[in-house]
Design a protein around this motif. Structure first.
Motif, PDB file in Angstrom:
ATOM      1  N   TRP A   1      -0.802  14.330  63.184  1.00 20.54           N
ATOM      2  CA  TRP A   1      -1.501  14.831  64.366  1.00 20.54           C
ATOM      3  C   TRP A   1      -2.138  16.192  64.094  1.00 20.54           C
TER       4      TRP A   1
ATOM      5  N   LEU B   1       3.306  14.340  72.267  1.00 22.33           N
ATOM      6  CA  LEU B   1       2.769  13.519  71.179  1.00 22.33           C
ATOM      7  C   LEU B   1       3.856  12.899  70.307  1.00 22.33           C
TER       8      LEU B   1
ATOM      9  N   CYS C   1      -2.842  20.462  68.584  1.00 22.70           N
ATOM     10  CA  CYS C   1      -3.821  19.548  69.196  1.00 22.70           C
ATOM     11  C   CYS C   1      -4.374  20.121  70.497  1.00 22.70           C
TER      12      CYS C   1
END
Length: 281
Positions: free
Chosen positions: A198, A231, A243
């Motif tokens: 991520w 996440l 993110c």
């Protein structure tokens, strides 16, 4: 000289102890001054001290205990200094969030400086680490030093040991280093891999990608956040920090789908992103 007089401490002895305490206090202040001068010498990138800090939000997200000796090596009595060179044109938002979290865990002495290679720095960047700590002149009261230097660099750089350590480059890599100081890294190898994935996706597709890459990544985020609040599942992590900061920096928060919007609101409600929003104006 008798220690007691009529059952009470001898006033002369009490006065002597008070003078000794005053001498020790002045010695500590002198040592703090010398340490501060030494830090300036070993941090040559800092030309102008703009402001300093440090107190983070009251609510704790990561509540585990961290042993700095095991993470950073044995403490030899000197303040452990983290020095970051960053371009004011690309403020490292995720590092500011991590700074707020570090302030929950440790006593952090933080400062913002401006290098001579930069002519103008917006006021919010000069105060991005918060107000000057009331005890900032006594370095031995702190566990970590966090120095942010606004400098004309093409890539963000961090040095932990300004004498011998090679710099760590890139906001994502520095974020990983700082996150480890929170002792909050997942232990499951699969979860660690997902977190790294991520982070890389955020950096290469949200921060550096074109509109198509950003759209694909936003759809992936929305899908993942439809299954869990964060996440990586039920726990807030570095993946959420990086993110979310990349989404905000790219200005994609207003056009994002419902799950992403809810997630950004959850991030904001934690309080650790308060330092980020003034820089987005």
């Amino acid at each position: 000289m008798p220690m007691y007089k009529n059952g009470e401490v001898d006033p002369a002895l009490k006065a002597l102890e008070e003078r000794q305490d005053e001498v020790l206090r002045r010695l500590y202040e002198l040592k703090a001054t010398v340490d501060g001068l030494a830090k300036t010498v070993t941090t040559p990138d800092a030309d102008l001290d703009a402001s300093t800090l440090s107190r983070g939000p009251a609510e704790a997200v990561f509540r585990g205990t961290a042993d700095l000796d095991s993470l950073l090596g044995k403490d030899l009595g000197a303040l452990r200094d983290i020095v970051i060179n960053a371009n004011p044109g690309h403020p490292p938002l995720s590092l500011l969030v991590l700074h707020a979290l570090l302030c929950q865990r440790y006593q952090v002495l933080s400062s913002v400086h401006v290098h001579s290679s930069v002519s103008v720095v917006p006021p919010p960047l000069l105060s991005c680490l918060g107000p000057r700590h009331i005890d900032s002149y006594v370095r031995q009261r702190f566990q970590l030093g966090f120095t942010l230097i606004w400098k004309d660099v093409s890539e963000l750089q961090m040095k932990f040991n300004t004498q011998s350590m090679c710099p760590i480059e890139g906001e994502a890599n520095v974020a990983r280093f700082l996150f480890r100081l929170l002792s909050a890294e997942p232990q499951d190898p699969v979860t660690v891999t997902q977190m790294d994935s991520w982070i890389d996706t955020a950096v290469f597709q949200l921060a550096e990608g074109g509109s198509k890459e950003q759209a694909v990544t936003l759809r992936s985020l929305n899908s993942a956040l439809g299954r869990s609040p964060w996440l990586l599942g039920q726990e807030f992590s570095l993946a959420d920090i990086v993110c979310a900061c990349c989404v905000l920096r790219a200005g994609l928060n207003t056009s994002a789908a419902a799950n992403v919007q809810r997630w950004l609101e959850s991030c904001q409600n934690l309080g650790h992103f308060d330092c980020v929003y003034p820089l987005l104006q």
